[in-house]
Enzyme design. Structure first.
Site, PDB file in Angstrom:
ATOM      1  N   GLU A   1      15.622  70.959  30.582  1.00 46.06           N
ATOM      2  CA  GLU A   1      16.031  72.367  30.472  1.00 46.06           C
ATOM      3  C   GLU A   1      14.798  73.257  30.307  1.00 46.06           C
ATOM      4  O   GLU A   1      14.698  74.339  30.901  1.00 46.06           O
ATOM      5  CB  GLU A   1      16.987  72.553  29.293  1.00 46.06           C
ATOM      6  CG  GLU A   1      18.347  71.896  29.523  1.00 46.06           C
ATOM      7  CD  GLU A   1      19.250  71.894  28.302  1.00 46.06           C
ATOM      8  OE1 GLU A   1      20.444  71.685  28.483  1.00 46.06           O
ATOM      9  OE2 GLU A   1      18.760  72.091  27.170  1.00 46.06           O
TER      10      GLU A   1
ATOM     11  N   THR B   1      29.648  74.912  28.322  1.00 46.44           N
ATOM     12  CA  THR B   1      29.696  76.259  28.895  1.00 46.44           C
ATOM     13  C   THR B   1      29.266  76.206  30.362  1.00 46.44           C
ATOM     14  O   THR B   1      29.916  76.772  31.240  1.00 46.44           O
ATOM     15  CB  THR B   1      28.784  77.218  28.097  1.00 46.44           C
ATOM     16  OG1 THR B   1      29.002  77.007  26.701  1.00 46.44           O
ATOM     17  CG2 THR B   1      29.073  78.664  28.433  1.00 46.44           C
TER      18      THR B   1
END
Ligand code: 5RP
Length: 217
Positions: free
Chosen positions: A103, A31
């Protein structure tokens, strides 16, 4: 629309959140790869990015987008990343791409975490997607035994070495009714580097693409 087209559409919609933002935190995954492609079209209007993985760094650089060191940038205005599961409280499972530790660092260092995904990622209760846990290699078996005590079934993601040179255990069979408590419990296990449960620091904004519609909340 295919799942990939849904990902592309939501990635485009996320551009609304990066207007006048000089440095953007960039996640990892298919994505986000669409988001990076769009970012390339506007690279002249940003100072740069902070990247969550070697893969993302390579992609950004190949498109001429500057990648900066988080230590030199300080707090980020916006971080854009995907997810493997999203619950109604904007808590997430991440780490399908093994990038969970970096992340998590970028999410922690950002004011606004925008999570982009296709609608299939939304669930009522987290845990159907096996929960990734990054571990120091020598602690892998010990951590696995501790995860069994917490009710999970850890499976070593064989052949996977993270960007931080560690291993991943994917924990199956969890029904995560108390995500913040489970995140804290797993973080307590010696040898765990990070768990892919983003509960204490959830996303701030969820954007999902469902058919032609972008749902934002
Ligand atoms: C990588 C991640 C990704 O955000 C997650 O796996 C979603 O990936 P995709 O956008 O390819 O569906 O957490 O570690």
């Amino acid at each position: 629309m295919t799942q990939d087209e849904l990902k592309q559409k939501v990635a485009f919609a996320a551009l609304d959140y990066i207007k006048n933002v000089p440095v953007i935190g960039v996640g990892t995954g298919s994505t986000v790869n669409h988001f990076i492609n769009y970012l390339a079209d506007m690279k002249g209007s940003i100072d740069g990015t902070v990247s969550s993985s070697v893969g993302t760094t390579e992609r950004l650089k190949s498109l001429g987008i500057p990648v900066l060191d988080l230590n030199e940038v300080g707090e980020l205005e916006v971080y854009v990343d995907g997810a493997d599961e999203i619950n109604p409280n904007k808590q997430l499972i991440k780490g399908g791409g093994a990038a969970l530790t970096r992340e998590k660092i970028i999410a922690a260092a950002s004011k606004k975490f925008i999570c982009i995904a296709d609608d299939s990622k939304r669930v009522d209760v987290l845990g159907k997607f096996p929960l990734p846990v990054e571990v120091i290699p020598m602690a892998r078996s010990y951590v696995a035994r501790e995860l069994v005590k917490l009710g999970g079934q850890p499976v070593w993601r064989e052949g996977c070495v993270t960007d931080n040179h560690n291993h991943i255990l994917d924990v199956h069979n969890l029904t995560i009714l108390e995500p913040i408590n489970l995140e804290a419990a797993i973080n307590q296990i010696t040898g765990v580097v990070a768990v892919g449960l983003f509960a204490a620091r959830p996303a701030d904004v969820i954007m999902v693409c469902k058919g032609e519609e972008i749902i934002t909340y």
